[in-house]
Enzyme design. Structure first.
Site, short mmCIF file in Angstrom:
data_model
loop_
_atom_site.label_atom_id
_atom_site.label_comp_id
_atom_site.label_asym_id
_atom_site.label_seq_id
_atom_site.Cartn_x
_atom_site.Cartn_y
_atom_site.Cartn_z
CG HIS A 1 -12.04 9.46 -11.99
ND1 HIS A 1 -13.37 9.23 -11.69
CD2 HIS A 1 -11.66 8.48 -12.82
CE1 HIS A 1 -13.78 8.15 -12.33
NE2 HIS A 1 -12.76 7.67 -13.02
CB CYS B 1 -0.92 0.01 1.21
SG CYS B 1 -2.00 -1.42 1.22
CD GLU C 1 -8.38 1.64 1.82
OE1 GLU C 1 -7.85 0.62 2.28
OE2 GLU C 1 -7.99 2.80 2.05
N1 LIG Z 1 -6.79 0.26 9.22
C1 LIG Z 1 -6.45 0.37 7.91
N2 LIG Z 1 -5.66 -0.55 7.35
C2 LIG Z 1 -5.33 -0.43 6.05
C3 LIG Z 1 -5.84 0.62 5.28
C4 LIG Z 1 -6.67 1.60 5.91
O1 LIG Z 1 -7.14 2.58 5.30
N3 LIG Z 1 -6.94 1.44 7.22
N4 LIG Z 1 -5.55 0.68 3.96
C5 LIG Z 1 -4.80 -0.22 3.35
C6 LIG Z 1 -4.52 -0.11 1.88
O2 LIG Z 1 -5.09 1.06 1.35
C7 LIG Z 1 -4.89 -1.31 1.01
O3 LIG Z 1 -5.06 -0.91 -0.34
C8 LIG Z 1 -6.10 -2.06 1.38
O4 LIG Z 1 -5.66 -3.14 2.11
P1 LIG Z 1 -6.32 -4.59 2.15
O5 LIG Z 1 -7.64 -4.54 2.83
O6 LIG Z 1 -5.26 -5.44 2.72
O7 LIG Z 1 -6.58 -4.85 0.60
P2 LIG Z 1 -6.42 -6.17 -0.20
O8 LIG Z 1 -6.94 -5.88 -1.57
O9 LIG Z 1 -5.01 -6.64 -0.09
O10 LIG Z 1 -7.42 -7.11 0.56
P3 LIG Z 1 -7.66 -8.64 0.38
O11 LIG Z 1 -9.08 -8.83 0.84
O12 LIG Z 1 -6.66 -9.29 1.28
O13 LIG Z 1 -7.44 -8.94 -1.07
C9 LIG Z 1 -4.17 -1.32 4.10
N5 LIG Z 1 -4.55 -1.36 5.47
ZN ZN Z 2 -5.28 1.42 -0.59
#
Ligand SMILES: Nc1nc2c(c(=O)[nH]1)N=C([C@H](O)[C@H](O)COP(=O)(O)OP(=O)(O)OP(=O)(O)O)CN2
Ligand code: ZN
Length: 138
Positions: free
Chosen positions: A77, A33, A122
């Site tokens: 965007h 990330c 997200e």
């Molecule tokens: N508490 C938080 N943890 C994380 C955030 C956040 O905003 N708050 N954001 C991220 C990253 O933006 C990441 O893009 C998203 O992480 P994740 O959920 O791990 O996404 P994945 O696509 O890898 O999820 P899977 O379901 O494992 O495919 C990270 N953490």
């Molecule tokens: Zn992200």
């Protein structure tokens, strides 16, 4: 308590990184990330209140106009890290929920309603929310 919620979608890019750290240090903390990537965000806006003479808390289409005007016109965007809102904060879901709440709160206050909650999804499985201290209910 009576409430209404409207969901919005927007596309945005971001990276999770602290400005004073090196790329290596950021990658150690934030993993992949730390690289710029995108999300199809879902934003849920919830108002609490009482029904007015028209039988609603607020017309959903009015709510939509306000959210577009004060948030989505800038966020959709966009690269979130470049927005003024995140000049000092990392655009995590948590910081986005707080920031969007603060942006919308002054525009979502009527005689019969208040902004109750902002929820930023997200991904399908991960979200953050920020809630007002007090709901407006009858
Ligand atoms: N508490 C938080 N943890 C994380 C955030 C956040 O905003 N708050 N954001 C991220 C990253 O933006 C990441 O893009 C998203 O992480 P994740 O959920 O791990 O996404 P994945 O696509 O890898 O999820 P899977 O379901 O494992 O495919 C990270 N953490
Ligand atoms: Zn992200």
């Amino acid at each position: 308590m009576l409430s209404i919620t409207r969901e919005f979608r927007f596309e945005a890019a971001h990276r999770l990184a602290l400005a004073h750290l090196t790329d290596e240090e950021n990658t150690e903390i934030f993993g992949p990330c730390a690289r710029i990537h995108g999300h199809s965000y879902r934003l849920r806006v919830t108002l609490s209140g009482t029904t007015n003479a028209f039988g609603w808390i607020l017309n959903f289409s009015e709510l939509k106009k306000i959210v577009y005007q004060h948030v989505l016109s800038e966020y959709d965007h966009a690269c979130l890290n470049e927005l003024h809102d995140y000049r000092n904060d990392i655009p995590t879901a948590e910081n986005m929920a707080k920031t969007i709440f603060r942006r919308l709160e002054p525009h979502l206050q009527g005689p019969n309603y208040r902004l109750l909650r902002i929820c930023v999804h997200e991904t399908e499985n991960a979200w953050a929310s920020w809630e007002a201290d007090h709901a407006l209910c009858s």
